[in-house]
Design a protein around this motif. Structure first.
Motif, PDB file in Angstrom:
ATOM      1  N   LYS A  26       0.837  -1.197   0.000  1.00  0.00           N
ATOM      2  CA  LYS A  26       0.000   0.000   0.000  1.00  0.00           C
ATOM      3  C   LYS A  26       0.871   1.245   0.000  1.00  0.00           C
ATOM      4  O   LYS A  26       1.895   1.311   0.685  1.00  0.00           O
ATOM      5  CB  LYS A  26      -0.921   0.010   1.213  1.00  0.00           C
ATOM      6  CG  LYS A  26      -2.024  -1.005   1.116  1.00  0.00           C
ATOM      7  CD  LYS A  26      -2.961  -0.896   2.284  1.00  0.00           C
ATOM      8  CE  LYS A  26      -4.036  -1.971   2.165  1.00  0.00           C
ATOM      9  NZ  LYS A  26      -4.847  -2.047   3.363  1.00  0.00           N
ATOM     10  N   ALA A  55      -9.729   6.758 -10.348  1.00  0.00           N
ATOM     11  CA  ALA A  55     -10.085   5.907  -9.212  1.00  0.00           C
ATOM     12  C   ALA A  55     -10.935   4.716  -9.662  1.00  0.00           C
ATOM     13  O   ALA A  55     -10.716   3.583  -9.207  1.00  0.00           O
ATOM     14  CB  ALA A  55     -10.815   6.719  -8.144  1.00  0.00           C
ATOM     15  N   GLU A  68     -10.125   0.847  -9.231  1.00  0.00           N
ATOM     16  CA  GLU A  68     -11.074  -0.042  -8.534  1.00  0.00           C
ATOM     17  C   GLU A  68     -11.268  -1.320  -9.331  1.00  0.00           C
ATOM     18  O   GLU A  68     -11.312  -2.414  -8.767  1.00  0.00           O
ATOM     19  CB  GLU A  68     -12.418   0.655  -8.349  1.00  0.00           C
ATOM     20  CG  GLU A  68     -12.559   1.356  -7.033  1.00  0.00           C
ATOM     21  CD  GLU A  68     -13.961   1.914  -6.833  1.00  0.00           C
ATOM     22  OE1 GLU A  68     -14.487   1.718  -5.720  1.00  0.00           O
ATOM     23  OE2 GLU A  68     -14.510   2.531  -7.752  1.00  0.00           O
ATOM     24  N   VAL A 114      -7.739   1.721  -3.006  1.00  0.00           N
ATOM     25  CA  VAL A 114      -8.174   1.432  -1.648  1.00  0.00           C
ATOM     26  C   VAL A 114      -9.131   2.511  -1.170  1.00  0.00           C
ATOM     27  O   VAL A 114     -10.237   2.237  -0.743  1.00  0.00           O
ATOM     28  CB  VAL A 114      -6.982   1.301  -0.677  1.00  0.00           C
ATOM     29  CG1 VAL A 114      -7.453   1.111   0.760  1.00  0.00           C
ATOM     30  CG2 VAL A 114      -6.063   0.154  -1.106  1.00  0.00           C
ATOM     31  N   ASP A 115      -8.709   3.780  -1.277  1.00  0.00           N
ATOM     32  CA  ASP A 115      -9.539   4.885  -0.798  1.00  0.00           C
ATOM     33  C   ASP A 115      -8.917   6.191  -1.277  1.00  0.00           C
ATOM     34  O   ASP A 115      -7.755   6.238  -1.651  1.00  0.00           O
ATOM     35  CB  ASP A 115      -9.598   4.865   0.734  1.00  0.00           C
ATOM     36  CG  ASP A 115     -10.754   5.679   1.301  1.00  0.00           C
ATOM     37  OD1 ASP A 115     -11.613   6.134   0.522  1.00  0.00           O
ATOM     38  OD2 ASP A 115     -10.795   5.848   2.523  1.00  0.00           O
ATOM     39  N   GLN A 138      -9.669  10.844  -1.024  1.00  0.00           N
ATOM     40  CA  GLN A 138     -10.537  11.935  -0.598  1.00  0.00           C
ATOM     41  C   GLN A 138      -9.883  13.271  -0.923  1.00  0.00           C
ATOM     42  O   GLN A 138      -8.681  13.435  -0.766  1.00  0.00           O
ATOM     43  CB  GLN A 138     -10.751  11.856   0.914  1.00  0.00           C
ATOM     44  CG  GLN A 138     -11.870  12.711   1.421  1.00  0.00           C
ATOM     45  CD  GLN A 138     -13.232  12.167   1.014  1.00  0.00           C
ATOM     46  OE1 GLN A 138     -13.651  11.151   1.479  1.00  0.00           O
ATOM     47  NE2 GLN A 138     -13.909  12.825   0.132  1.00  0.00           N
ATOM     48  N   MET A 167      -4.884   9.664  -1.950  1.00  0.00           N
ATOM     49  CA  MET A 167      -5.412   8.425  -2.491  1.00  0.00           C
ATOM     50  C   MET A 167      -4.521   7.302  -1.964  1.00  0.00           C
ATOM     51  O   MET A 167      -3.306   7.455  -1.906  1.00  0.00           O
ATOM     52  CB  MET A 167      -5.388   8.446  -4.021  1.00  0.00           C
ATOM     53  CG  MET A 167      -6.018   7.219  -4.664  1.00  0.00           C
ATOM     54  SD  MET A 167      -6.063   7.328  -6.469  1.00  0.00           S
ATOM     55  CE  MET A 167      -7.344   8.564  -6.688  1.00  0.00           C
TER      56      MET A 167
END
Length: 135
Positions: free
Chosen positions: A3, A41, A45, A51-52, A54, A89
């Motif tokens: 990650k 994103a 995906e 993963v995430d 914002q 991200m």
């Protein structure tokens, strides 16, 4: 898989390669930029690499414990600063090279006039647990 955090740094003009601060973009340019980020994103995906993520508001507050039991609060960061964390991200990829590839692609998000903004991205691996010592 490993990650990584892609920390998006917004640098206002004149430090930005594009030289047009985001607050001067047209609504269409802002929409195109956000669509690029959403498409990026969504693609990650579909490959299992996202993963995430914002976006962050430019307003914020610094807080630091003062040793007296109360956290002092100061204004900032301020939108008029040259360097502002705009968002982040988290990706989960097979290699550091893949993380670099994706960071470079994300840095090319469009800005004013549809030109890439060449946004600074900080690429940070997540700290893995320390090794366990066995005898």
């Amino acid at each position: 898989m490993a990650k990584y955090l892609l920390l998006k740094h917004y640098r206002g003009a004149p430090a930005a390669v594009n030289d047009v601060p985001m607050d001067q973009w047209t609504p269409e340019e802002v929409a195109a930029h956000i669509q690029y980020m959403n498409d990026f994103a969504a693609r990650l995906e579909s490959t299992g690499e996202f993963v995430d993520g914002q976006a962050l508001s430019p307003e914020g507050t610094f807080v630091r414990y003062d040793g007296e039991g109360r956290p002092p609060v100061t204004d900032g960061p301020f939108p008029e600063t040259k360097d502002l964390i705009a968002g982040w991200m988290v990706i989960d990829v097979d290699s550091y090279e893949r993380a670099l590839e994706l960071a470079g692609e994300l840095s090319a998000a469009p800005g004013a006039g549809g030109k890439p903004i060449h946004e600074w991205l900080e690429l940070r691996p997540f700290l893995m647990a320390p090794p366990t010592v066995t005898e």
